[in-house]
Write a protein that holds these residues in place. Structure first.
Motif, mmCIF file in Angstrom:
data_model
loop_
_atom_site.group_PDB
_atom_site.id
_atom_site.type_symbol
_atom_site.label_atom_id
_atom_site.label_comp_id
_atom_site.label_asym_id
_atom_site.label_seq_id
_atom_site.Cartn_x
_atom_site.Cartn_y
_atom_site.Cartn_z
ATOM 1 N N ALA A 106 0.821 -1.217 0.000
ATOM 2 C CA ALA A 106 0.000 0.000 0.000
ATOM 3 C C ALA A 106 0.857 1.270 0.000
ATOM 4 N N ARG A 107 2.154 1.116 0.132
ATOM 5 C CA ARG A 107 3.041 2.283 0.162
ATOM 6 C C ARG A 107 3.188 2.874 -1.235
ATOM 7 N N GLY A 108 3.342 4.172 -1.290
ATOM 8 C CA GLY A 108 3.506 4.846 -2.573
ATOM 9 C C GLY A 108 2.201 5.084 -3.306
ATOM 10 N N THR A 109 1.073 4.856 -2.646
ATOM 11 C CA THR A 109 -0.244 5.003 -3.280
ATOM 12 C C THR A 109 -0.943 6.307 -2.904
ATOM 13 N N GLY A 110 -0.371 7.044 -1.960
ATOM 14 C CA GLY A 110 -1.024 8.243 -1.458
ATOM 15 C C GLY A 110 -1.977 7.972 -0.311
ATOM 16 N N TYR A 111 -2.086 6.716 0.127
ATOM 17 C CA TYR A 111 -3.009 6.384 1.219
ATOM 18 C C TYR A 111 -2.626 7.060 2.532
ATOM 19 N N ALA A 112 -1.332 7.121 2.843
ATOM 20 C CA ALA A 112 -0.912 7.755 4.099
ATOM 21 C C ALA A 112 -1.281 9.231 4.098
ATOM 22 N N THR A 113 -1.091 9.897 2.972
ATOM 23 C CA THR A 113 -1.460 11.311 2.866
ATOM 24 C C THR A 113 -2.964 11.483 3.010
ATOM 25 N N GLU A 114 -3.717 10.675 2.301
ATOM 26 C CA GLU A 114 -5.185 10.770 2.319
ATOM 27 C C GLU A 114 -5.742 10.493 3.716
ATOM 28 N N ALA A 115 -5.276 9.436 4.348
ATOM 29 C CA ALA A 115 -5.748 9.105 5.699
ATOM 30 C C ALA A 115 -5.333 10.189 6.686
ATOM 31 N N SER A 116 -4.100 10.665 6.582
ATOM 32 C CA SER A 116 -3.603 11.688 7.501
ATOM 33 C C SER A 116 -4.400 12.982 7.381
ATOM 34 N N ARG A 117 -4.703 13.392 6.172
ATOM 35 C CA ARG A 117 -5.503 14.610 5.989
ATOM 36 C C ARG A 117 -6.867 14.472 6.663
ATOM 37 N N ALA A 142 10.835 9.339 4.645
ATOM 38 C CA ALA A 142 9.472 9.252 4.114
ATOM 39 C C ALA A 142 8.481 9.979 5.029
ATOM 40 N N ALA A 143 8.646 9.830 6.339
ATOM 41 C CA ALA A 143 7.748 10.508 7.280
ATOM 42 C C ALA A 143 7.963 12.016 7.255
ATOM 43 N N HIS A 144 9.206 12.453 7.169
ATOM 44 C CA HIS A 144 9.480 13.891 7.071
ATOM 45 C C HIS A 144 8.828 14.461 5.809
ATOM 46 N N ALA A 145 8.928 13.732 4.697
ATOM 47 C CA ALA A 145 8.325 14.190 3.443
ATOM 48 C C ALA A 145 6.806 14.266 3.569
ATOM 49 N N LEU A 146 6.201 13.276 4.221
ATOM 50 C CA LEU A 146 4.746 13.305 4.403
ATOM 51 C C LEU A 146 4.338 14.488 5.272
ATOM 52 N N ALA A 147 5.063 14.728 6.354
ATOM 53 C CA ALA A 147 4.737 15.872 7.220
ATOM 54 C C ALA A 147 4.765 17.168 6.412
ATOM 55 N N VAL A 164 15.051 8.724 22.430
ATOM 56 C CA VAL A 164 15.264 9.121 21.046
ATOM 57 C C VAL A 164 14.869 10.591 20.869
ATOM 58 N N THR A 165 15.739 11.356 20.217
ATOM 59 C CA THR A 165 15.424 12.745 19.891
ATOM 60 C C THR A 165 14.656 12.743 18.577
ATOM 61 N N ARG A 166 13.512 13.434 18.577
ATOM 62 C CA ARG A 166 12.655 13.469 17.400
ATOM 63 C C ARG A 166 12.319 14.913 17.028
ATOM 64 N N ASP A 167 12.087 15.119 15.730
ATOM 65 C CA ASP A 167 11.524 16.373 15.264
ATOM 66 C C ASP A 167 10.028 16.345 15.523
ATOM 67 N N VAL A 168 9.487 17.482 15.941
ATOM 68 C CA VAL A 168 8.046 17.625 16.157
ATOM 69 C C VAL A 168 7.543 18.637 15.136
ATOM 70 N N TYR A 169 6.633 18.178 14.277
ATOM 71 C CA TYR A 169 6.022 19.037 13.267
ATOM 72 C C TYR A 169 4.620 19.415 13.708
ATOM 73 N N LEU A 170 4.268 20.681 13.533
ATOM 74 C CA LEU A 170 2.885 21.130 13.695
ATOM 75 C C LEU A 170 2.197 20.948 12.361
ATOM 76 N N LEU A 171 0.989 20.396 12.409
ATOM 77 C CA LEU A 171 0.237 20.113 11.195
ATOM 78 C C LEU A 171 -1.005 21.015 11.153
ATOM 79 N N PRO A 172 -1.141 21.805 10.089
ATOM 80 C CA PRO A 172 -2.267 22.730 10.012
ATOM 81 C C PRO A 172 -3.563 22.027 9.640
ATOM 82 N N ARG A 173 -4.651 22.731 9.922
ATOM 83 C CA ARG A 173 -5.958 22.249 9.478
ATOM 84 C C ARG A 173 -5.904 22.096 7.967
ATOM 85 N N GLN A 174 -6.507 21.008 7.475
ATOM 86 C CA GLN A 174 -6.454 20.714 6.049
ATOM 87 C C GLN A 174 -7.540 21.497 5.309
#
Length: 177
Positions: A106-117, A142-147, A164-174
């Motif tokens: 299912a990777r590379g299909t846009g499903y992660a973007t669609e579900a995340s939105r 891949a996760a950074h690109a999706l964010a 583990v040190t992680r980046d935290v991204y704020l995600l705007p309203r879609q």
């Protein structure tokens, strides 16, 4: 992207149906953990049946205790399981986060973007959250690109309870297209 709320806990998009994880999803969780090569949490392959059942049980309990959690993501139409995505906030974690994982085919299909939105919109609209964020390891390109595709902006770096040190991204309203 058009989000349709079937009820406050079932989301549909053009291609996907997202429902809270339930016990019947165990067979799909086992299939994922048997074939995935992706780092999920501190895990990469090789989980026992008991460990997988524990993960699913934690996801179900999370929904019951917090009113949000990981959805099982299925293709609309044939109902094929494509993965999981949702909002998680483990008790020892500093904040909630958008999370996702997909079956390899299912990777590379846009499903992660669609579900995340859809999940981001649900968090703002239904849950009334003032902010949605996601956390990721440095090497997860891949996760950074999706964010970034989701309009995310790097907010801060945090050392999490697992060390583990992680980046935290704020995600705007879609915004619907």
């Amino acid at each position: 992207m058009t989000l349709h709320l079937v009820d406050n806990f079932t989301l549909t998009t053009e291609r996907l149906t997202l429902c809270p994880a339930v016990a019947a999803d165990l067979v799909d969780y086992r299939r994922f953990y048997a074939v995935s090569d992706v780092l999920v949490g501190n895990y990469r392959g090789g989980r026992s049946d008991a460990e997988v059942a524990g993960i699913l049980d934690r996801n179900i309990t999370h929904w019951a205790n917090k009113g949000f959690g990981v959805f099982s993501v299925r293709r609309t139409g044939d109902g094929a399981f494509v993965g999981g995505a949702g909002l998680a906030h483990p008790d020892d974690w500093p904040s909630h986060e958008l999370t996702w994982w997909l079956m390899p085919d299912a990777r590379g299909t846009g499903y992660a973007t669609e579900a995340s939105r859809a999940i981001i919109e649900w968090a703002y609209t239904v849950l009334g959250w003032p902010r949605v964020e996601t956390h990721m390891r440095d090497g997860n390109s891949a996760a950074h690109a999706l964010a970034k595709r989701l309009g995310g902006t790097l907010d801060r770096r945090v050392v999490f309870p697992d060390g583990v040190t992680r980046d935290v991204y704020l995600l705007p309203r879609q915004v619907s297209a």
